[in-house]
Motif scaffolding. Structure first.
Motif, PDB file in Angstrom:
ATOM      1  N   THR A  41     -13.068 -12.583  18.709  1.00 33.54           N
ATOM      2  CA  THR A  41     -12.641 -13.487  17.643  1.00 33.54           C
ATOM      3  C   THR A  41     -11.238 -13.065  17.242  1.00 33.54           C
ATOM      4  N   GLN A  68     -12.710 -16.928  20.675  1.00 31.47           N
ATOM      5  CA  GLN A  68     -12.483 -17.932  19.637  1.00 31.47           C
ATOM      6  C   GLN A  68     -11.288 -17.574  18.751  1.00 31.47           C
ATOM      7  N   GLU A  70      -9.637 -18.100  14.990  1.00 35.53           N
ATOM      8  CA  GLU A  70      -9.969 -18.446  13.613  1.00 35.53           C
ATOM      9  C   GLU A  70      -8.758 -18.159  12.728  1.00 35.53           C
TER      10      GLU A  70
END
Length: 232
Positions: A41, A68, A70
């Motif tokens: 992340t 991912q 974010e």
């Protein structure tokens, strides 16, 4: 990948200092971890997240199931996305405003891992060394180990590590008048730095060359490097 495999996969949350060179270095490191089997992340500030989307397209940060992107707020006023943010305001905000949103984000990420099994819980944080004023606290609160990743040379880091000692020895901040820039004062030799001979005040990072005890960037850098030894 089934839910059992997801749950047991190591999950590194990577958070760079919100400046271009730091982000580039961190993302290269995150890619190496990903190739080694880590779920990643990658956390930018909302400002830089928007800059990526504007530059590379609306789907550029869709990422992969196990890599991912974010974002968390930086608590600064809106500014032109085509220019770099004011570094002094940014440093002050990192010191004062990043812990709460980062902690909230970590809690949500781990709750989602429990409720949906779409990603494993965070097993470690890889933080830019200059974000340590809040990332170390957050890591301790969730019981996760933390690695501080410095995007500067080792000699530069060693220079930053001397700022506290320089202050305690009365060598900085510099005198209120600017004569110290021309009278040879900056040629004062520092003989206590391990592995670095004949280092002078002027050889340390230029953040030291301030005349104010309230210099935001000086104090930000000093506080961040003071905490380096607290990393897991």
């Amino acid at each position: 990948m089934d839910s059992t495999e997801v749950a047991t996969k190591p999950h590194a949350l990577c958070i760079p200092f919100p400046a271009q060179s730091h982000i580039k270095a961190m993302i290269k490191f995150a890619k190496l971890l990903h190739r080694r089997g880590f779920h990643i992340t990658f956390v930018n500030t909302e400002f830089n997240h928007k800059r990526f989307l504007k530059s590379l397209g609306p789907n550029s940060l869709d990422g992969l199931p196990d890599f991912q992107f974010e974002a968390i707020p930086d608590s600064l006023p809106d500014s032109n996305e085509d220019t770099t943010q004011d570094i002094t305001l940014l440093c002050e905000s990192v010191r004062k405003n990043f812990l709460a949103p980062f902690h909230t984000f970590l809690a949500k990420l781990n709750n989602d891992a429990i409720e949906t099994s779409s990603n494993p819980p965070v097993t470690g944080i890889v933080s830019d060394g200059f974000m340590s004023t809040f990332t170390i606290i957050a890591a301790e609160e969730i019981g996760a180990p933390i690695v501080l990743f410095y995007t500067i040379a080792a000699c530069s880091f060693m220079g930053f590590k001397q700022l506290r000692a320089v202050v305690e020895k009365g060598l900085a901040p510099l005198k209120d008048d600017e004569s110290c820039f021309t009278n040879g004062y900056l040629d004062t030799v520092l003989d206590w730095i391990p592995g670095m001979r004949d280092i002078r005040l002027r050889d340390l990072p230029t953040f030291l060359q301030t005349t104010s005890t309230d210099d935001t960037i000086f104090n930000f850098v000093m506080e961040a490097t003071d905490r380096a030894h607290e990393a897991s």
